[in-house]
Design a protein around this motif. Structure first.
Motif, PDB file in Angstrom:
ATOM      1  N   GLN A  57       0.832  -1.205   0.000  1.00  0.00           N
ATOM      2  CA  GLN A  57       0.000   0.000   0.000  1.00  0.00           C
ATOM      3  C   GLN A  57       0.870   1.260   0.000  1.00  0.00           C
ATOM      4  OE1 GLN A  57      -3.378   0.119   2.807  1.00  0.00           O
ATOM      5  NE2 GLN A  57      -3.006  -2.056   3.192  1.00  0.00           N
ATOM      6  N   THR A  58       1.943   1.216   0.763  1.00  0.00           N
ATOM      7  CA  THR A  58       2.837   2.367   0.849  1.00  0.00           C
ATOM      8  C   THR A  58       3.514   2.623  -0.491  1.00  0.00           C
ATOM      9  OG1 THR A  58       3.240   1.899   3.193  1.00  0.00           O
ATOM     10  CG2 THR A  58       4.818   3.334   2.068  1.00  0.00           C
ATOM     11  N   LEU A  59       3.991   1.564  -1.134  1.00  0.00           N
ATOM     12  CA  LEU A  59       4.641   1.713  -2.446  1.00  0.00           C
ATOM     13  C   LEU A  59       3.653   2.240  -3.481  1.00  0.00           C
ATOM     14  CD1 LEU A  59       6.759  -1.564  -2.491  1.00  0.00           C
ATOM     15  CD2 LEU A  59       7.633   0.768  -2.321  1.00  0.00           C
ATOM     16  N   ALA A  60       2.419   1.754  -3.431  1.00  0.00           N
ATOM     17  CA  ALA A  60       1.405   2.219  -4.387  1.00  0.00           C
ATOM     18  C   ALA A  60       1.093   3.695  -4.169  1.00  0.00           C
ATOM     19  CB  ALA A  60       0.134   1.378  -4.247  1.00  0.00           C
ATOM     20  N   ALA A  61       0.958   4.091  -2.911  1.00  0.00           N
ATOM     21  CA  ALA A  61       0.680   5.501  -2.608  1.00  0.00           C
ATOM     22  C   ALA A  61       1.836   6.385  -3.048  1.00  0.00           C
ATOM     23  CB  ALA A  61       0.422   5.667  -1.113  1.00  0.00           C
ATOM     24  N   LEU A  62       3.048   5.919  -2.867  1.00  0.00           N
ATOM     25  CA  LEU A  62       4.216   6.703  -3.258  1.00  0.00           C
ATOM     26  C   LEU A  62       4.317   6.800  -4.777  1.00  0.00           C
ATOM     27  CD1 LEU A  62       6.619   8.281  -2.250  1.00  0.00           C
ATOM     28  CD2 LEU A  62       7.911   6.144  -2.089  1.00  0.00           C
ATOM     29  N   ALA A  63       4.016   5.708  -5.469  1.00  0.00           N
ATOM     30  CA  ALA A  63       4.049   5.729  -6.936  1.00  0.00           C
ATOM     31  C   ALA A  63       3.025   6.712  -7.488  1.00  0.00           C
ATOM     32  CB  ALA A  63       3.798   4.331  -7.485  1.00  0.00           C
ATOM     33  N   ASP A  64       1.865   6.801  -6.856  1.00  0.00           N
ATOM     34  CA  ASP A  64       0.821   7.728  -7.300  1.00  0.00           C
ATOM     35  C   ASP A  64       1.259   9.180  -7.147  1.00  0.00           C
ATOM     36  OD1 ASP A  64      -0.876   5.685  -7.973  1.00  0.00           O
ATOM     37  OD2 ASP A  64      -2.040   5.767  -6.110  1.00  0.00           O
ATOM     38  N   ARG A  65       2.081   9.459  -6.131  1.00  0.00           N
ATOM     39  CA  ARG A  65       2.456  10.842  -5.817  1.00  0.00           C
ATOM     40  C   ARG A  65       3.827  11.232  -6.351  1.00  0.00           C
ATOM     41  NH1 ARG A  65      -0.956   8.790  -2.537  1.00  0.00           N
ATOM     42  NH2 ARG A  65      -2.450  10.042  -1.350  1.00  0.00           N
ATOM     43  N   SER A  66       4.588  10.282  -6.858  1.00  0.00           N
ATOM     44  CA  SER A  66       5.956  10.525  -7.337  1.00  0.00           C
ATOM     45  C   SER A  66       6.918  10.743  -6.171  1.00  0.00           C
ATOM     46  CB  SER A  66       6.017  11.697  -8.314  1.00  0.00           C
ATOM     47  OG  SER A  66       7.341  11.889  -8.778  1.00  0.00           O
ATOM     48  N   THR A  67       6.649  11.754  -5.334  1.00  0.00           N
ATOM     49  CA  THR A  67       7.421  11.958  -4.107  1.00  0.00           C
ATOM     50  C   THR A  67       6.453  12.290  -2.981  1.00  0.00           C
ATOM     51  OG1 THR A  67       7.764  14.338  -4.395  1.00  0.00           O
ATOM     52  CG2 THR A  67       9.394  12.859  -5.404  1.00  0.00           C
ATOM     53  N   ALA A  68       6.846  11.962  -1.752  1.00  0.00           N
ATOM     54  CA  ALA A  68       5.992  12.256  -0.599  1.00  0.00           C
ATOM     55  C   ALA A  68       6.826  12.208   0.667  1.00  0.00           C
ATOM     56  CB  ALA A  68       4.846  11.245  -0.501  1.00  0.00           C
ATOM     57  N   THR A  69       6.399  12.960   1.662  1.00  0.00           N
ATOM     58  CA  THR A  69       7.025  12.894   2.975  1.00  0.00           C
ATOM     59  C   THR A  69       6.438  11.715   3.752  1.00  0.00           C
ATOM     60  OG1 THR A  69       5.351  14.302   4.001  1.00  0.00           O
ATOM     61  CG2 THR A  69       7.278  15.400   3.001  1.00  0.00           C
ATOM     62  N   GLY A  70       7.056  11.376   4.867  1.00  0.00           N
ATOM     63  CA  GLY A  70       6.504  10.329   5.708  1.00  0.00           C
ATOM     64  C   GLY A  70       5.114  10.678   6.206  1.00  0.00           C
ATOM     65  N   ALA A  71       4.899  11.942   6.559  1.00  0.00           N
ATOM     66  CA  ALA A  71       3.583  12.365   7.042  1.00  0.00           C
ATOM     67  C   ALA A  71       2.531  12.224   5.952  1.00  0.00           C
ATOM     68  CB  ALA A  71       3.648  13.806   7.536  1.00  0.00           C
ATOM     69  N   GLU A  72       2.889  12.561   4.713  1.00  0.00           N
ATOM     70  CA  GLU A  72       1.944  12.437   3.597  1.00  0.00           C
ATOM     71  C   GLU A  72       1.613  10.976   3.322  1.00  0.00           C
ATOM     72  OE1 GLU A  72       3.302  16.522   1.229  1.00  0.00           O
ATOM     73  OE2 GLU A  72       4.215  14.582   0.736  1.00  0.00           O
ATOM     74  N   LEU A  73       2.588  10.099   3.451  1.00  0.00           N
ATOM     75  CA  LEU A  73       2.321   8.670   3.260  1.00  0.00           C
ATOM     76  C   LEU A  73       1.420   8.137   4.369  1.00  0.00           C
ATOM     77  CD1 LEU A  73       5.832   7.393   2.120  1.00  0.00           C
ATOM     78  CD2 LEU A  73       3.758   7.550   0.731  1.00  0.00           C
ATOM     79  N   SER A  74       1.637   8.582   5.596  1.00  0.00           N
ATOM     80  CA  SER A  74       0.783   8.143   6.699  1.00  0.00           C
ATOM     81  C   SER A  74      -0.653   8.609   6.515  1.00  0.00           C
ATOM     82  CB  SER A  74       1.331   8.679   8.027  1.00  0.00           C
ATOM     83  OG  SER A  74       2.563   8.072   8.343  1.00  0.00           O
ATOM     84  N   ALA A  75      -0.816   9.796   5.957  1.00  0.00           N
ATOM     85  CA  ALA A  75      -2.170  10.291   5.700  1.00  0.00           C
ATOM     86  C   ALA A  75      -2.870   9.474   4.622  1.00  0.00           C
ATOM     87  CB  ALA A  75      -2.109  11.764   5.285  1.00  0.00           C
ATOM     88  N   ALA A  76      -2.092   8.934   3.683  1.00  0.00           N
ATOM     89  CA  ALA A  76      -2.672   8.194   2.560  1.00  0.00           C
ATOM     90  C   ALA A  76      -2.893   6.719   2.874  1.00  0.00           C
ATOM     91  CB  ALA A  76      -1.761   8.318   1.337  1.00  0.00           C
ATOM     92  N   VAL A  77      -2.094   6.143   3.786  1.00  0.00           N
ATOM     93  CA  VAL A  77      -2.157   4.705   4.092  1.00  0.00           C
ATOM     94  C   VAL A  77      -2.539   4.536   5.560  1.00  0.00           C
ATOM     95  CG1 VAL A  77      -0.865   2.536   4.150  1.00  0.00           C
ATOM     96  CG2 VAL A  77      -0.382   4.228   2.359  1.00  0.00           C
ATOM     97  N   ALA A  78      -3.747   4.062   5.788  1.00  0.00           N
ATOM     98  CA  ALA A  78      -4.248   3.945   7.158  1.00  0.00           C
ATOM     99  C   ALA A  78      -3.362   3.036   8.015  1.00  0.00           C
ATOM    100  CB  ALA A  78      -5.684   3.416   7.143  1.00  0.00           C
ATOM    101  N   ALA A  79      -2.842   1.976   7.440  1.00  0.00           N
ATOM    102  CA  ALA A  79      -2.035   1.026   8.212  1.00  0.00           C
ATOM    103  C   ALA A  79      -0.791   1.691   8.795  1.00  0.00           C
ATOM    104  CB  ALA A  79      -1.637  -0.161   7.328  1.00  0.00           C
ATOM    105  N   LEU A  80      -0.282   2.714   8.128  1.00  0.00           N
ATOM    106  CA  LEU A  80       0.904   3.406   8.633  1.00  0.00           C
ATOM    107  C   LEU A  80       0.605   4.222   9.887  1.00  0.00           C
ATOM    108  CD1 LEU A  80       2.673   4.672   5.368  1.00  0.00           C
ATOM    109  CD2 LEU A  80       3.314   2.736   6.821  1.00  0.00           C
ATOM    110  N   ARG A  81      -0.671   4.416  10.173  1.00  0.00           N
ATOM    111  CA  ARG A  81      -1.043   5.159  11.382  1.00  0.00           C
ATOM    112  C   ARG A  81      -1.232   4.224  12.585  1.00  0.00           C
ATOM    113  NH1 ARG A  81      -4.225   7.577   7.345  1.00  0.00           N
ATOM    114  NH2 ARG A  81      -6.190   6.736   8.153  1.00  0.00           N
ATOM    115  N   THR A  82      -0.971   2.943  12.380  1.00  0.00           N
ATOM    116  CA  THR A  82      -1.070   1.954  13.461  1.00  0.00           C
ATOM    117  C   THR A  82      -0.038   2.248  14.547  1.00  0.00           C
ATOM    118  OG1 THR A  82      -1.799   0.273  11.883  1.00  0.00           O
ATOM    119  CG2 THR A  82      -0.944  -0.503  14.008  1.00  0.00           C
TER     120      THR A  82
END
Length: 385
Positions: free
Chosen positions: A131-156
């Motif tokens: 999920q994290t790789l897919a979210a990053l591919a969609d955005r080209s670049t992202a911060t850790g905070a932006e990835l956490s906002a996009a992937v619910a599991a990262l907020r665990t």
């Protein structure tokens, strides 16, 4: 057995590490190849170490190498430490060090998940990574905070070291991102701020092509010995983080020869290791610079009386002033960016003039940018104040 004195070692250092004026490089990749790897725990060190060795010091070519053509890459590798190496050497570092570091990072995190007791396991981690790789591919670049906002599991959040004095609750995002980066599936892109910032954006990457670990260790040992020899087996084991047996096997594979060092220790050199002609040089090198961190025993270029002022309590060296292969003082920046230094050795008028010229050169390319080392040392703190 051939003998190599401390003075001869200092002479070698100036040209091999591109610190002598006639040896300086035109391109950042040449600098990094000369010293094998740059410490990157402190982002500013990469720029300061590189520019100290360039014929025309400038931030722009270093940024281009890191984020434009990506001819320089960051890897979590030797001693579980972040380094910058050339893209050409990266597969070798991956096979000889980084792959094992990544595997340990994954094992440690999976154990934390199991200890948490909430049913999070290897399958959950694999799904979160995808999920994290897919979210990053969609955005080209992202911060850790932006990835956490996009992937619910990262907020665990999980409980680490449950039932022990060190028990604490932690989010998983940093650990998941760290594993993906250690395995080469993502890499650090441009920082959020200036070149001194350690807060990076991330982008998708391809894992490094496979290299046979034993051959990779031999190649890394060869490059290290070319840059730092003569040096001891203990120096190599410290720098790489390998066991003594592994280091000895790598040195044997490259045909390293024995030499006698001052003090009686046995050093190792590559066959046909010529001694360069001496050339006077001065340098202001940053905290964790490779010329101060390439050996566990730095006695040939660092007087014992300088240690207390130049190291922090964990053994990290701060900004140093050099003259002809020896550490003779320390430096810092005032609030307006002006460099200020103190000599701990009596070096004479010519050396003082050369050091002042290097300080002027530093001021020209750094401008008003203020760099505060991540690991601060007694003399650096005193001078900065």
């Amino acid at each position: 057995m051939h003998r190599i004195s401390d003075e001869q070692r200092r002479i070698r250092l100036g040209r091999r590490h591109l610190l002598a004026p006639s040896a300086r490089a035109a391109f950042p990749v040449s600098v990094v190849d000369a010293v094998v790897a740059l410490h990157a725990t402190d982002a500013a060190t990469v720029f300061l170490s590189t520019c100290a060795r360039m014929s025309e010091a400038s931030v722009d070519p270093v940024e281009q190498a890191l984020y434009g053509d990506v001819s320089l890459v960051r890897q979590l590798s030797m001693r579980n430490t972040l380094f910058v190496v050339s893209r050409e050497l990266a597969p070798c570092v991956d096979a000889s060090n980084a792959r094992a570091v990544a595997a340990k990072e994954r094992r440690t995190f999976l154990k934390h998940l199991a200890d948490d007791g909430n049913g999070l396991d290897e399958r959950w981690l694999a799904d979160t990574e995808q999920q994290t790789l897919a979210a990053l591919a969609d955005r080209s670049t992202a911060t850790g905070a932006e990835l956490s906002a996009a992937v619910a599991a990262l907020r665990t959040k999980i409980t680490v070291f449950p039932g022990k004095r060190a028990e604490t609750v932690q989010g998983v995002a940093t650990r998941v991102i760290r594993i993906l980066a250690a395995e080469g599936r993502i890499r650090r892109d441009r920082p959020r701020g200036s070149w001194t910032s350690s807060q990076f954006r991330w982008t998708v990457a391809e894992p490094w092509p496979f290299e046979e670990p034993e051959q990779a260790r031999a190649e890394l040992a060869r490059r290290w010995l070319r840059a730092y020899g003569p040096a001891t087996e203990a120096d190599l084991t410290w720098w790489t983080g390998w066991g003594l047996g592994t280091a000895r096997k790598a040195l044997a594979a490259i045909g390293a020869e024995d030499v006698r060092l001052d003090g009686g220790a046995v050093g190792r050199v590559l066959p046909e290791d010529p001694e360069p002609a001496p050339e006077p040089w001065a340098a202001l090198l940053p905290a964790l610079d490779p010329s101060a961190m390439g050996w566990t025993d730095r006695g040939f270029h660092l007087p014992a009386g300088h240690r207390e002022a130049l190291f922090d309590r964990s053994g990290n060296i701060g900004p140093t002033v050099w003259w002809n292969g020896g550490i003779v003082g320390g430096w810092a920046q005032r609030a307006d960016g002006e460099p200020v230094w103190r000599l701990l050795s009596d070096v004479g008028r010519d050396a003082s003039a050369a050091i002042e010229a290097e300080a002027s050169r530093f001021s020209q390319w750094v401008g008003r940018t203020r760099v505060t080392p991540r690991f601060r040392t007694p003399l650096e703190r005193e001078l900065a104040a």
